[in-house]
Design a protein around this motif. Structure first.
Motif, PDB file in Angstrom:
ATOM      1  N   UNK A 167      -5.833   0.221  -7.300  1.00  0.00           N
ATOM      2  CA  UNK A 167      -4.454   0.384  -6.391  1.00  0.00           C
ATOM      3  C   UNK A 167      -3.286  -0.218  -7.378  1.00  0.00           C
ATOM      4  N   UNK A 168      -1.841  -0.541  -6.886  1.00  0.00           N
ATOM      5  CA  UNK A 168      -0.966  -0.739  -7.842  1.00  0.00           C
ATOM      6  C   UNK A 168      -0.031   0.510  -7.875  1.00  0.00           C
ATOM      7  N   UNK A 169       0.083   1.354  -6.486  1.00  0.00           N
ATOM      8  CA  UNK A 169       1.251   2.621  -6.373  1.00  0.00           C
ATOM      9  C   UNK A 169       2.552   1.652  -6.472  1.00  0.00           C
ATOM     10  N   UNK A 170       3.360   2.526  -6.386  1.00  0.00           N
ATOM     11  CA  UNK A 170       4.864   1.934  -6.180  1.00  0.00           C
ATOM     12  C   UNK A 170       4.961   1.366  -4.865  1.00  0.00           C
ATOM     13  N   UNK A 171       4.352   1.715  -3.966  1.00  0.00           N
ATOM     14  CA  UNK A 171       4.614   1.034  -2.697  1.00  0.00           C
ATOM     15  C   UNK A 171       3.025   0.757  -2.116  1.00  0.00           C
ATOM     16  N   UNK A 172       2.829  -0.528  -1.957  1.00  0.00           N
ATOM     17  CA  UNK A 172       1.606  -1.072  -1.553  1.00  0.00           C
ATOM     18  C   UNK A 172       0.795  -0.330  -0.384  1.00  0.00           C
ATOM     19  N   UNK A 173       1.682   0.005   0.553  1.00  0.00           N
ATOM     20  CA  UNK A 173       1.108   0.575   1.622  1.00  0.00           C
ATOM     21  C   UNK A 173       0.711   2.045   1.516  1.00  0.00           C
ATOM     22  N   UNK A 174       0.737   2.695   0.395  1.00  0.00           N
ATOM     23  CA  UNK A 174       0.215   3.872  -0.044  1.00  0.00           C
ATOM     24  C   UNK A 174      -1.024   3.268  -0.502  1.00  0.00           C
ATOM     25  N   UNK A 175      -1.379   2.242  -1.258  1.00  0.00           N
ATOM     26  CA  UNK A 175      -2.698   1.809  -1.646  1.00  0.00           C
ATOM     27  C   UNK A 175      -3.426   1.250  -0.350  1.00  0.00           C
ATOM     28  N   UNK A 176      -2.919   0.848   0.623  1.00  0.00           N
ATOM     29  CA  UNK A 176      -3.720   0.503   2.086  1.00  0.00           C
ATOM     30  C   UNK A 176      -4.396   1.633   2.770  1.00  0.00           C
ATOM     31  N   UNK A 177      -3.541   2.665   2.682  1.00  0.00           N
ATOM     32  CA  UNK A 177      -3.834   4.159   3.309  1.00  0.00           C
ATOM     33  C   UNK A 177      -5.041   4.519   2.349  1.00  0.00           C
ATOM     34  N   UNK A 178      -5.048   4.574   1.149  1.00  0.00           N
ATOM     35  CA  UNK A 178      -6.122   4.973   0.329  1.00  0.00           C
ATOM     36  C   UNK A 178      -7.372   4.154   0.466  1.00  0.00           C
ATOM     37  N   UNK A 179      -7.083   2.898   0.734  1.00  0.00           N
ATOM     38  CA  UNK A 179      -8.362   1.954   1.180  1.00  0.00           C
ATOM     39  C   UNK A 179      -9.095   2.374   2.247  1.00  0.00           C
ATOM     40  N   UNK A 180      -7.978   2.670   3.268  1.00  0.00           N
ATOM     41  CA  UNK A 180      -8.653   2.979   4.722  1.00  0.00           C
ATOM     42  C   UNK A 180      -9.273   4.099   5.064  1.00  0.00           C
ATOM     43  N   UNK A 181      -9.090   4.845   4.018  1.00  0.00           N
ATOM     44  CA  UNK A 181      -9.604   6.169   3.978  1.00  0.00           C
ATOM     45  C   UNK A 181     -10.982   6.220   3.450  1.00  0.00           C
ATOM     46  N   UNK A 182     -10.911   5.392   2.184  1.00  0.00           N
ATOM     47  CA  UNK A 182     -12.295   5.053   1.537  1.00  0.00           C
ATOM     48  C   UNK A 182     -13.194   4.381   2.673  1.00  0.00           C
ATOM     49  N   UNK A 183     -12.934   3.357   3.213  1.00  0.00           N
ATOM     50  CA  UNK A 183     -13.459   2.640   4.280  1.00  0.00           C
ATOM     51  C   UNK A 183     -14.116   3.456   5.375  1.00  0.00           C
ATOM     52  N   UNK A 184     -13.247   4.398   5.968  1.00  0.00           N
ATOM     53  CA  UNK A 184     -13.843   5.393   6.828  1.00  0.00           C
ATOM     54  C   UNK A 184     -14.741   6.397   6.279  1.00  0.00           C
ATOM     55  N   UNK A 185     -14.641   6.897   4.980  1.00  0.00           N
ATOM     56  CA  UNK A 185     -15.561   7.647   4.180  1.00  0.00           C
ATOM     57  C   UNK A 185     -16.970   6.898   3.945  1.00  0.00           C
ATOM     58  N   UNK A 186     -17.177   5.616   3.583  1.00  0.00           N
ATOM     59  CA  UNK A 186     -18.185   5.368   3.287  1.00  0.00           C
ATOM     60  C   UNK A 186     -18.783   4.269   4.131  1.00  0.00           C
ATOM     61  N   UNK A 187     -18.031   3.992   5.303  1.00  0.00           N
ATOM     62  CA  UNK A 187     -18.605   3.189   6.232  1.00  0.00           C
ATOM     63  C   UNK A 187     -18.726   1.532   5.968  1.00  0.00           C
ATOM     64  N   UNK A 188     -19.047   0.849   6.950  1.00  0.00           N
ATOM     65  CA  UNK A 188     -19.029  -0.382   6.781  1.00  0.00           C
ATOM     66  C   UNK A 188     -20.144  -1.288   5.944  1.00  0.00           C
ATOM     67  N   UNK A 189     -21.216  -0.172   5.558  1.00  0.00           N
ATOM     68  CA  UNK A 189     -22.472  -0.709   4.624  1.00  0.00           C
ATOM     69  C   UNK A 189     -22.201  -0.982   3.251  1.00  0.00           C
ATOM     70  N   UNK A 190     -20.953  -0.278   2.863  1.00  0.00           N
ATOM     71  CA  UNK A 190     -20.579  -0.294   1.554  1.00  0.00           C
ATOM     72  C   UNK A 190     -19.722  -1.256   1.237  1.00  0.00           C
ATOM     73  N   UNK A 191     -19.673  -2.069   0.083  1.00  0.00           N
ATOM     74  CA  UNK A 191     -18.371  -3.047  -0.355  1.00  0.00           C
ATOM     75  C   UNK A 191     -17.455  -2.132  -0.963  1.00  0.00           C
ATOM     76  N   UNK A 192     -16.374  -2.658  -0.717  1.00  0.00           N
ATOM     77  CA  UNK A 192     -15.137  -1.994  -1.514  1.00  0.00           C
ATOM     78  C   UNK A 192     -14.360  -2.793  -2.258  1.00  0.00           C
TER      79      UNK A 192
END
Length: 358
Positions: A167-192
């Motif tokens: 993370x550390x994009x120019x806008x932290x909201x972009x980081x938030x969206x990337x994290x959201x997509x990762x959580x969606x992809x790996x599910x809740x059983x994987x730590x992020x």
């Protein structure tokens, strides 16, 4: 016949299809410097450091300078040699490339000594376990969304139970969206986990940390500059997320500053920056005295054996970069890694992957 009679330096590179970036660096190559020392009896001790494209001549020069202090010493005199190098390096500084070179010789000496004993280093130091949790690392900011999802999904398919992204994009909201997509992809059983590589200020780090609470991010690595101890204290008190740091430190003094401020949750020592085996273990002991777990930076093939020797080891970081270049890659199954079972560190770079440095 345990005296060091000579040394050799080599370079090696891992495959990198295109440059990768985090919040503070753009990496154009994945490069390594490999050190080999030879004893009078023919034992070879090996170590390596991750150099990327940075300061190759300075690193090589430091290794060549330190060699003059090491040749002729017994490989088991790791503490004596460390202090000898400290004394010689004090004039120009004990941090930076001087410390990297100091660590490389320390680790090569440990490799040679344990080979002489015929035992893996983790058995020589005393064992607390024989497997360690390991997480998949990467998630570079330069990745497209498809590349990011492909990487974390691959880690999940390989049995990893945790992944870390940048993370550390120019806008932290972009980081938030990337994290959201990762959580969606790996599910809740994987730590992020998320890593800003010191690329955020306190305000943006605090905003991102609070916004990610619904995504159940496990910890936040290097959210801000590693010398901003008060900033770490503020974030730990207000962000509602565990904080991890340590990879930029050349001694345990920053760890002490954070511990007394109650401003750190996870200690991440870098064995090359700290100075080698004894310094790594000293820092782990200091962290342990405050009940802070140890989860080191990058060097899994060194860290897994050492984590098996301490009571507060929490896990290790995994990149695949050196696996094709060495003769005995770590065994990783179901998110757990076992230490190498051969004497010394238990692995060596393949000769065909090395280019000797004059």
């Amino acid at each position: 016949m345990t005296k060091i009679k000579g040394y050799q330096l080599f370079s090696a590179k891992a495959q990198l299809e295109k440059p990768i970036s985090d919040a503070t660096h753009r990496l154009t190559e994945i490069s390594f410097i490999v050190l080999r020392i030879q004893t009078e009896s023919g034992i070879v001790g090996e170590s390596y450091l991750l150099s990327f494209q940075y300061s190759p001549k300075a690193i090589v020069g430091a290794l060549q300078d330190v060699a003059q202090l090491v040749v002729g010493e017994d490989v088991f005199n790791t503490v004596k040699v460390f202090e000898k190098i400290n004394q010689a390096n004090e004039y120009f500084g004990l941090e930076g490339v001087n410390r990297w070179a100091q660590a490389a010789y320390n680790m090569a000496m440990w490799d040679a000594w344990c080979k002489k004993l015929g035992q893996p280093i983790w058995k020589v130091l005393g064992t607390s376990r024989t497997e360690v949790p390991i997480y998949g690392s990467g998630g570079w900011l330069s990745y497209t969304i498809d590349e990011l999802i492909d990487e974390v999904t691959d880690y999940k398919n390989r049995g990893f139970k945790a992944v870390k992204i940048k993370v550390g994009s120019a806008n932290w909201r972009q980081d938030l969206e990337r994290l959201r997509l990762v959580r969606e992809a790996v599910g809740n059983e994987i730590d992020i986990m998320m890593d800003a590589n010191q690329g955020m200020d306190v305000a943006s780090a605090l905003s991102l940390a609070k916004a990610t609470q619904k995504l159940q991010i496990t910890w936040f690595e290097e959210p801000i500059n590693h010398t901003d101890f008060q900033g770490f204290q503020l974030l730990r008190n207000q962000a509602g997320i565990s904080l991890a740091m340590g990879e930029r430190e050349y001694s345990s003094l920053p760890l002490r500053e954070l511990l007394v401020r109650n401003a750190i949750d996870i200690w991440q020592p870098d064995i090359l920056r700290l100075g080698g085996v004894e310094s790594w273990r000293d820092s782990a002991a200091l962290a342990g005295s405050f009940n802070v777990p140890v989860l080191p930076h990058y060097y899994k093939d060194y860290d897994i054996p050492l984590l098996c020797t301490i009571p507060n080891g929490a896990g290790a970081e995994s990149f695949d970069w050196i696996d094709p270049l060495i003769d005995n890659p770590l065994v990783i199954e179901n998110g757990m890694a076992r230490p190498h079972d051969r004497p010394g560190w238990g692995f060596s770079f393949k000769d065909e992957c090395l280019t000797e440095i004059d």
